[in-house]
Write an enzyme that holds these catalytic residues in place. Sequence first.
Site, mmCIF file in Angstrom:
data_model
loop_
_atom_site.group_PDB
_atom_site.id
_atom_site.type_symbol
_atom_site.label_atom_id
_atom_site.label_comp_id
_atom_site.label_asym_id
_atom_site.label_seq_id
_atom_site.Cartn_x
_atom_site.Cartn_y
_atom_site.Cartn_z
ATOM 1 N N SER A 115 108.911 -50.361 -16.053
ATOM 2 C CA SER A 115 110.204 -50.221 -15.377
ATOM 3 C C SER A 115 111.338 -50.138 -16.398
ATOM 4 O O SER A 115 111.279 -50.765 -17.457
ATOM 5 C CB SER A 115 110.429 -51.438 -14.475
ATOM 6 O OG SER A 115 111.771 -51.489 -14.041
ATOM 7 N N TYR A 146 115.569 -45.162 -14.321
ATOM 8 C CA TYR A 146 116.761 -45.144 -13.493
ATOM 9 C C TYR A 146 117.829 -44.452 -14.324
ATOM 10 O O TYR A 146 117.967 -44.748 -15.521
ATOM 11 C CB TYR A 146 117.241 -46.561 -13.163
ATOM 12 C CG TYR A 146 116.419 -47.293 -12.123
ATOM 13 C CD1 TYR A 146 116.201 -46.743 -10.865
ATOM 14 C CD2 TYR A 146 115.880 -48.555 -12.396
ATOM 15 C CE1 TYR A 146 115.455 -47.421 -9.907
ATOM 16 C CE2 TYR A 146 115.132 -49.238 -11.435
ATOM 17 C CZ TYR A 146 114.926 -48.669 -10.199
ATOM 18 O OH TYR A 146 114.204 -49.330 -9.252
ATOM 19 N N THR A 174 112.897 -42.456 -10.564
ATOM 20 C CA THR A 174 112.981 -43.051 -9.222
ATOM 21 C C THR A 174 114.163 -42.433 -8.493
ATOM 22 O O THR A 174 115.301 -42.500 -8.969
ATOM 23 C CB THR A 174 113.120 -44.574 -9.337
ATOM 24 O OG1 THR A 174 111.957 -45.053 -10.009
ATOM 25 C CG2 THR A 174 113.213 -45.231 -7.967
ATOM 26 N N LYS A 205 109.565 -40.239 -8.146
ATOM 27 C CA LYS A 205 109.026 -41.396 -7.417
ATOM 28 C C LYS A 205 109.959 -41.727 -6.255
ATOM 29 O O LYS A 205 111.132 -42.029 -6.480
ATOM 30 C CB LYS A 205 108.940 -42.589 -8.367
ATOM 31 C CG LYS A 205 108.536 -43.886 -7.707
ATOM 32 C CD LYS A 205 108.332 -44.971 -8.749
ATOM 33 C CE LYS A 205 107.846 -46.256 -8.137
ATOM 34 N NZ LYS A 205 108.890 -46.987 -7.415
ATOM 35 N N HIS A 228 109.139 -47.365 -2.210
ATOM 36 C CA HIS A 228 109.596 -48.416 -3.124
ATOM 37 C C HIS A 228 109.055 -49.783 -2.657
ATOM 38 O O HIS A 228 109.752 -50.797 -2.733
ATOM 39 C CB HIS A 228 111.134 -48.426 -3.169
ATOM 40 C CG HIS A 228 111.723 -48.881 -4.470
ATOM 41 N ND1 HIS A 228 112.476 -48.074 -5.273
ATOM 42 C CD2 HIS A 228 111.692 -50.074 -5.110
ATOM 43 C CE1 HIS A 228 112.898 -48.753 -6.340
ATOM 44 N NE2 HIS A 228 112.425 -49.973 -6.263
HETATM 45 C C1 FNR Z 1 109.269 -52.665 -7.427
HETATM 46 N N1 FNR Z 1 109.334 -51.269 -7.474
HETATM 47 C C2 FNR Z 1 110.076 -50.660 -8.464
HETATM 48 N N2 FNR Z 1 110.167 -49.304 -8.510
HETATM 49 C C3 FNR Z 1 110.872 -48.694 -9.471
HETATM 50 O O1 FNR Z 1 110.941 -47.477 -9.481
HETATM 51 N N3 FNR Z 1 111.494 -49.433 -10.437
HETATM 52 C C4 FNR Z 1 111.460 -50.788 -10.472
HETATM 53 O O2 FNR Z 1 112.019 -51.418 -11.353
HETATM 54 C C5 FNR Z 1 110.746 -51.431 -9.432
HETATM 55 N N4 FNR Z 1 110.696 -52.792 -9.381
HETATM 56 C C6 FNR Z 1 109.980 -53.423 -8.398
HETATM 57 C C7 FNR Z 1 109.912 -54.801 -8.373
HETATM 58 C C8 FNR Z 1 109.131 -55.445 -7.428
HETATM 59 C C9 FNR Z 1 109.061 -56.928 -7.413
HETATM 60 C C10 FNR Z 1 108.403 -54.685 -6.470
HETATM 61 C C11 FNR Z 1 107.522 -55.359 -5.453
HETATM 62 C C12 FNR Z 1 108.477 -53.314 -6.474
HETATM 63 C C13 FNR Z 1 108.535 -50.455 -6.538
HETATM 64 C C14 FNR Z 1 107.131 -50.228 -7.087
HETATM 65 O O3 FNR Z 1 107.166 -49.327 -8.173
HETATM 66 C C15 FNR Z 1 106.184 -49.642 -6.036
HETATM 67 O O4 FNR Z 1 106.796 -48.524 -5.450
HETATM 68 C C16 FNR Z 1 105.797 -50.641 -4.948
HETATM 69 O O5 FNR Z 1 105.684 -51.944 -5.465
HETATM 70 C C17 FNR Z 1 104.477 -50.250 -4.306
HETATM 71 O O6 FNR Z 1 104.188 -51.053 -3.204
HETATM 72 P P1 FNR Z 1 103.235 -52.340 -3.252
HETATM 73 O O7 FNR Z 1 101.993 -51.963 -4.027
HETATM 74 O O8 FNR Z 1 104.007 -53.428 -3.890
HETATM 75 O O9 FNR Z 1 102.946 -52.570 -1.811
#
Ligand code: FNR
Length: 368
Positions: free
Chosen positions: A108, A132, A158, A236, A260
């Site tokens: 990330s 980002y 993203t 994404k 997300h």
């Molecule tokens: C995320 N996700 C996420 N996506 C992204 O593009 N940048 C980020 O910094 C984050 N940070 C983040 C933190 C936490 C705690 C979660 C739970 C999710 C989204 C992540 O990449 C992904 O899309 C989802 O987590 C997928 O779903 P599941 O597997 O958690 O159900």
Amino acid sequence: MAEPLVCVDDFERFAFQVLPRNALDYYRSGADNQSTLKDNVAAFKRWKLAPRVLRDVSSLDLSTTILGHKISFPVCVAATAMQRMAHPDGEVATAQAAQAMGTAFTLSTIATSSLEEIAQGAPRVLRFFQLYIYKDRDITRQLVRRAEKAGFSALCLTVDTPFFGKRLADNRNKFKLPPHLKLANFEGLDFKSSGMSSAKEGSGLNEYAASLFDPSLTWKDIDFLKSITNLPIVLKGILTAEDARLAVDAGVAGIIVSNHGARQLDTVPATIDVLPEIVAAVKDRCEVYLDGGVRLGTDVFKALALGAKAVFIGRPALYALTYNGAKGVESLLQILQQEFASAMALSGCASVLDIQPCMLRHQTTFPA
Ligand code: FNR
């Protein structure tokens, strides 16, 4: 002696017992009423398997490729922010687990380990950088440059986060990164982007994003990104056929069908339910991946049957990291690998290429 953890949900149960409130709520929450959060998981169960028999599954090949890179099985690690709240080794440990299992890891932008720390700690992992775009384009340029130098193989831009969604628990907790941790990709660059100390009301993360992320992004900014890097770009956060077509027109290498982890706009569909329309719209012009709610080997199988090249897991990796750092994430990935192997064998598929749409039926096709 504690019982061994044998499925993804076991890691979640463990983490729920030990994580401090601030971190647990941040990791587990979805946006608003969290209806999409439940649906991401539930939707997989509405797709029923239609296994084939007598097809020689004595030897299985789970491997595939993403963006031309071989991975040992089609489960990769999604970008999740701030992993050092789960374990002191944070993202480095998660990357090491992905390396040990021969699959891909995504870092990330707002991680607690830097691009360079990943390159050093897991030098052989296939790694993607989740981007980002900041209002200050110089920050973006620098991040992209560093990703290239640190051996990252793709950028996952993203596109569903002009602002962060409203996560109620984070607002109640006034979520912020614990003071001993830093957003490591910004350390030494600029105080405002490396800390998150200013939560006056509500979630500090929302304040951070609102002040620094660029909400004016449009499809033209894909051209900006292409103009500053030769790395493949994966979008994404695509949820519609319309945007999937625009993504193809913009010349991206891949799409992650993602909501997300249900943390942005609540009441959007579960990702597995929109995957078919997106695969149909893309018509093989770029790779399509999925994340959101993947908890079982059969979920992986279903996503592949509906046309995904691979899936990504978010929260499960955080919970496994909490359990036992790199070893925990490796065990989790092993469990998913074994479950996926079993789903393949019991459905009559010796290789991932044998997984076909006709091996699934949606439950609405059965009489009530
Ligand atoms: C995320 N996700 C996420 N996506 C992204 O593009 N940048 C980020 O910094 C984050 N940070 C983040 C933190 C936490 C705690 C979660 C739970 C999710 C989204 C992540 O990449 C992904 O899309 C989802 O987590 C997928 O779903 P599941 O597997 O958690 O159900």
